[in-house]
Design a protein around this motif. Structure first.
Motif, PDB file in Angstrom:
ATOM      1  N   ALA A 171     -32.303   2.187  56.586  1.00 55.54           N
ATOM      2  CA  ALA A 171     -33.405   2.815  56.323  1.00 55.54           C
ATOM      3  C   ALA A 171     -34.402   2.058  55.570  1.00 55.54           C
ATOM      4  O   ALA A 171     -35.782   1.920  55.757  1.00 55.54           O
TER       5      ALA A 171
ATOM      6  N   TYR B 198     -35.742  -1.120  56.760  1.00 56.98           N
ATOM      7  CA  TYR B 198     -36.545  -0.822  58.018  1.00 56.98           C
ATOM      8  C   TYR B 198     -38.006  -0.341  57.352  1.00 56.98           C
ATOM      9  O   TYR B 198     -38.903  -0.996  57.710  1.00 56.98           O
ATOM     10  N   PHE B 199     -37.844   0.273  56.212  1.00 54.58           N
ATOM     11  CA  PHE B 199     -39.287   0.893  55.892  1.00 54.58           C
ATOM     12  C   PHE B 199     -39.951  -0.232  55.120  1.00 54.58           C
ATOM     13  O   PHE B 199     -40.849  -0.455  55.178  1.00 54.58           O
TER      14      PHE B 199
ATOM     15  N   TRP C 187     -39.557  -3.315  55.816  1.00 52.90           N
ATOM     16  CA  TRP C 187     -40.147  -4.380  56.832  1.00 52.90           C
ATOM     17  C   TRP C 187     -41.261  -3.595  57.419  1.00 52.90           C
ATOM     18  O   TRP C 187     -42.399  -4.602  57.544  1.00 52.90           O
ATOM     19  N   GLN C 188     -41.558  -2.577  57.714  1.00 54.36           N
ATOM     20  CA  GLN C 188     -42.479  -1.641  58.167  1.00 54.36           C
ATOM     21  C   GLN C 188     -43.830  -1.764  57.321  1.00 54.36           C
ATOM     22  O   GLN C 188     -44.910  -2.196  57.558  1.00 54.36           O
TER      23      GLN C 188
ATOM     24  N   ARG D  51     -47.393  -3.573  57.868  1.00 58.48           N
ATOM     25  CA  ARG D  51     -48.663  -3.077  57.566  1.00 58.48           C
ATOM     26  C   ARG D  51     -49.439  -3.728  56.662  1.00 58.48           C
ATOM     27  O   ARG D  51     -50.493  -3.742  56.846  1.00 58.48           O
TER      28      ARG D  51
ATOM     29  N   LEU E  39     -35.255  -3.162  66.042  1.00 54.95           N
ATOM     30  CA  LEU E  39     -34.789  -2.739  64.871  1.00 54.95           C
ATOM     31  C   LEU E  39     -34.013  -1.458  64.623  1.00 54.95           C
ATOM     32  O   LEU E  39     -32.618  -1.433  64.020  1.00 54.95           O
TER      33      LEU E  39
ATOM     34  N   LEU F  58     -36.066   7.438  61.214  1.00 54.86           N
ATOM     35  CA  LEU F  58     -36.458   6.032  61.720  1.00 54.86           C
ATOM     36  C   LEU F  58     -37.603   6.471  63.185  1.00 54.86           C
ATOM     37  O   LEU F  58     -38.735   5.841  62.971  1.00 54.86           O
TER      38      LEU F  58
END
Lengths: 608, 272
Positions: A480, A483-484, A486-487, A491, B6, B163
């Motif tokens: 998680a 992922y965040f 990377w996100q 952005r 992902l 997610l």
């Protein structure tokens, strides 16, 4: 034609070979024929004073119904005790059970005595042991004891110098044979020369004194090997007239209980009288005292555990009414004359409907009239589990009365007790007169066994002690987080196009270079176009306004080394020349120009 | 597209680890020697049925000694001790059975009956903190492994929904549904993690034991020469604090009464 005769050596070899091949099967047959019951004795030769231990071992695969071995008529022996123990072993898929029956035999005949075959029936087949023969010699003591039912031989007469009964404190003794009117004299004796094992014997030491003493004499008691001694010696003092003199006598009485059979000698007792200025210390010593300890007479009833003395058993309950689940105190008192400290416990009866809890027995003893008397009190906590009328069972205590030589039994009466239902239990009887009868549980008992599960699992740690388990917690968290991150980066790039353009410039340039090398056509033009596009993206300048002059100024502003800036301009000029100058279209040079652009972009990437 | 890939990758890794943990638990059931042990347990059950409770207990104990762990095995062993009039050892084995199968009504009933046979009654004024009570309530309903896997499952689901919610379009129906699901899973996650934490906290406070001697005097120090503070009888359940030589320091529930007894008078409950 006669058949050719075999050579004798060949015959022998064949015989040996056959024997070798058959040997394992012979051994196997022997093993298969091995009896599951075995008998053995602890000695082959013994006297009538000794005990023989006969051990019968029974192997069985079925422990659910292990039978008892059948003893033959044991002529010449008296069974004085027995014990059974079982052992169970799980080896792989096999369950092996072994029951060991131990019999204690007292011989009463001499010569070769044979214990006949002991048999047992297992699975419909009867197995027997081999007879066992032992040689019994005459013991040093009395004649061999008679079989059960006959009166045992009376104790032998006391030896000279030993009293047949204990002297009372008031009774005074006369000096023995060695006395000749000395100032100081010591002697020792026992009240019984041929006691039974466990019977009380009083050892008396006397010190006769006619002269004065400078200081306290030192007494050294015998070791009393072969005896259980109980308590401290009892002291008496009195005065006697002997050989025309008056003697002060100090008498020490020690209570002994023989623990071995046969002849036993009590060591001499010593008394050291301290000397004075004119005489040295004087040591006086008694004669050793000889006893012959008799074995217990045969014919002991069931329940006899070796108690010798005169006992009485009493039983009482603290209340005649109880409640299910609440304990009642059961007091059992063994009182009388004998070695109460070492006396065996009563045999406690089976008590269905009760839970029993033993408590420590308390013993109180005293010497009264030369005899050890007292009591041994047991407090047992009994918890009723079933309501209704019940009773505490009667008890029996079997002992040998040494005065009569007979086994006697002291019995208690059963104690009735009424048990009321406890808080958790339900009434046993349903209410009378009602139309409907509720189904109620009369007696509480545990729920029955569970079936064997399909597979039993082995012991293992809980999953929380596994590293994989905690790794499984960490991975989603890391995933998680990644992922965040990377996100967020994505952005950020989307919100900041110029930055994205700049950061992607090299990647785009390298892809374009690879494509130009692969296609081969118009390499000059591609080299210049790739470089100027890279610089436009990197410097965040529109491609249209990026002249050579403007480019040089921008690179200088960004602190790019002048050499690199010059190389960039050279590449751009070469590209234009290759595109537009006639005859300058050399494919080899064009390829090297593309390589140069790649090297230059790498160098610029480090500084821009 | 990259996002979906992902999330799928992360989810697959999470599910793989969840599966590994599940397989660790399931692997316990399959052991090569289990068939032989089942045969021995059949024999022990037969001994029990024929009234030979002592020998039945002996065979059950051998299986336990060989490392077999099963709620039925401990339950039957408890029964064999109960029938021999030994509520102390019966309680020990019922409690071990209950750790493995906490919702089994037979174990619960027999444990209650064995406790009713004990002599000592201990009044506990303080039932402990809220977390302790919560942990005890959970212990009576769930096994440790069950709670551990439930908490891990809730955590994996929580992360997955988190997610997905992040990728769903703002204001869309999917996003709203995912948000509601996320709230529900969060509640489950918090409860299960609290339960697991309290379970582990109760387990870290020292082991528990049961008095197996008929009666034992509890002394103020590790030796018979010390003053006898009180007596305990067979079946009394205690907390074991420390061991010094052959003496064990114990405390009664509530912790107000404590003292020392010989090690032979008390037995620990494995895994407590």
């Amino acid at each position: 034609m006669r058949p050719k005769a075999k050579h004798p050596a060949v015959k022998y070899l064949l015989a040996i070979l056959l024997a070798t091949l058959l040997f394992p099967f012979i051994g196997l047959g022997t093993a298969l024929a091995q009896s599951p019951i075995r008998a053995e004795v602890d000695r082959a030769v013994l006297s009538t004073d000794e005990m023989l231990t006969l051990t019968v071992t029974l192997d069985t695969s079925s422990i659910l119904d292990s039978p008892n071995p059948l003893l033959p008529d044991l002529e010449g022996f008296q069974v004085v005790g027995s014990n059974v123990s079982t052992q169970i072993q799980i080896i792989g898929t096999d369950i092996l059970a072994q029951a060991v029956h131990v019999y204690l035999l007292q011989p009463y005949q001499t010569g070769d005595l044979t214990i006949g075959p002991i048999s047992v029936t297992l699975g419909g087949q009867t197995y027997s042991t081999q007879p066992v023969t032992v040689h019994v010699t005459q013991g040093a003591g009395n004649a061999p004891a008679a079989p059960a039912g006959q009166v045992p031989a009376a104790p032998a007469a006391p030896q000279p110098g030993a009293a047949s009964q204990a002297a009372s404190p008031e009774q005074v003794a006369s000096p023995g044979a060695g006395f000749a009117g000395q100032d100081f004299y010591v002697e020792a004796e026992v009240d019984l020369a041929t006691p039974y094992v466990g019977q009380q014997v009083v050892h008396t030491f006397r010190f006769y004194r006619a002269g004065g003493l400078w200081s306290q004499p030192q007494y050294q008691a015998p070791t009393f090997t072969g005896f259980w001694t109980e308590g401290q010696p009892e002291q008496h003092e009195y005065r006697v007239q002997a050989a025309g003199r008056t003697y002060d006598v100090v008498e020490l009485r020690t209570m002994l209980f023989p623990s071995v059979m046969g002849p036993v000698t009590i060591d001499p007792a010593q008394l050291t009288i301290p000397g004075d200025f004119f005489s040295p210390d004087q040591t006086l010593q008694t004669q050793p005292v000889e006893l012959h300890v008799q074995p217990l007479p045969p014919g002991a009833p069931t329940g006899f555990n070796g108690a010798v003395g005169r006992y009485s058993l009493s039983s009482s309950l603290d209340s005649s009414q109880g409640t299910v689940g609440e304990p009642l105190a059961w007091h059992v008192t063994l009182s009388g004359q004998g070695n109460l400290t070492a006396a065996p416990d009563p045999t406690w009866p089976e008590m269905p409907g009760w839970r029993e809890f033993d408590n420590q027995a308390t013993v109180q003893t005293e010497v009264r009239d030369g005899q050890m008397v007292g009591s041994r009190t047991y407090e047992r906590l009994l918890v009723p589990t079933v309501e209704g009328e019940s009773a505490i069972p009667a008890l029996e205590y079997v002992y040998l009365n040494p005065q009569t030589g007979q086994y006697e039994i002291s019995r208690t009466e059963p104690i009735p007790v009424s048990i009321a239902p406890g808080a958790a239990s339900v009434p046993a009887n349903p209410p009378a007169g009602g139309q409907e009868e509720a189904v109620e549980q009369a007696v509480s008992d545990i729920r029955h066994l569970k079936q064997v599960p399909a597979q039993l699992s082995m012991a293992d740690q809980p999953v929380t002690r596994s590293t994989v388990y905690w790794a499984a917690w960490a991975v989603p968290a890391l995933g998680a987080l990644g992922y965040f991150t990377w996100q967020r980066r994505q952005r950020h790039r989307e919100n900041n196009a110029n930055l994205a353009r700049s950061s992607q410039a090299r990647k785009k340039a390298r892809a374009a270079l690879a494509r130009a090398r692969r296609e081969g056509a118009n390499a000059y033009g591609a080299a210049g176009q790739i470089l100027i596009t890279y610089l436009s993206d990197k410097l965040d300048r529109p491609l249209a306004g990026l002249t050579h002059q403007a480019l040089a100024e921008c690179l200088a502003e960004r602190g790019v080394d002048a050499g690199l800036a010059e190389q960039a301009e050279t590449v751009l000029v070469s590209s234009e020349m290759g595109r537009f100058a006639p005859g300058a279209d050399d494919p080899g040079y064009a390829k090297s120009l593309l390589l140069k652009v790649g090297t230059l972009i790498d160098a610029l990437e480090k500084v821009l | 597209m990259k996002r979906i890939a992902l999330i799928t990758l992360i989810t697959l890794i999470m599910l793989a680890l969840l599966a590994v943990n599940g397989s660790l638990l399931l692997a316990r059931a399959a052991t090569p020697a289990a068939d032989a042990a089942a045969g021995a347990m059949h024999t022990a059950n037969g001994l029990y049925e024929s009234g030979q409770f002592g020998q039945a207990a002996q065979v059950y104990e051998q299986l336990v000694g060989q490392g077999y762990v099963d709620s039925a095995l401990f339950y039957n062993l408890g029964n064999a001790y109960y029938k021999q009039g030994d509520p102390g050892r019966a309680i020990i084995n019922y409690r071990q059975a209950q750790q493995l199968a906490p919702r089994d009504p037979d174990i619960k009933a027999n444990l209650a009956l064995a406790r009713a046979q004990t002599v000592d009654r201990v009044e506990v004024a303080d039932n402990g903190g809220l977390l302790t009570q919560f942990g005890e309530a959970m212990q009576s309903r769930f096994a440790l492994d069950e709670l551990a896997m439930a908490a891990l499952g809730a955590w994996v689901l929580f992360v997955f929904l988190l997610l997905l919610t992040g990728t769903a379009k703002a204001g869309g129906r999917w996003r709203k549904g995912l948000q509601y699901s996320l709230v529900a899973v969060t509640v489950v996650l918090v409860v299960s993690v609290l339960a697991l934490g309290s379970f582990l906290d109760l387990g870290s406070g020292g082991s528990e034991g049961v008095i197996v001697a008929p009666v034992v005097e509890v002394t103020s120090g590790p030796g018979a020469q010390y003053v006898t503070a009180f007596s305990l009888h067979n079946g009394a359940e205690v907390s074991l604090i420390e061991t010094r030589g052959s003496w064990v320091r114990l405390a009664l529930p509530g912790g107000e009464l404590e003292g020392w007894v010989p090690g032979s008078a008390v037995e620990a409950i494995a895994g407590s």
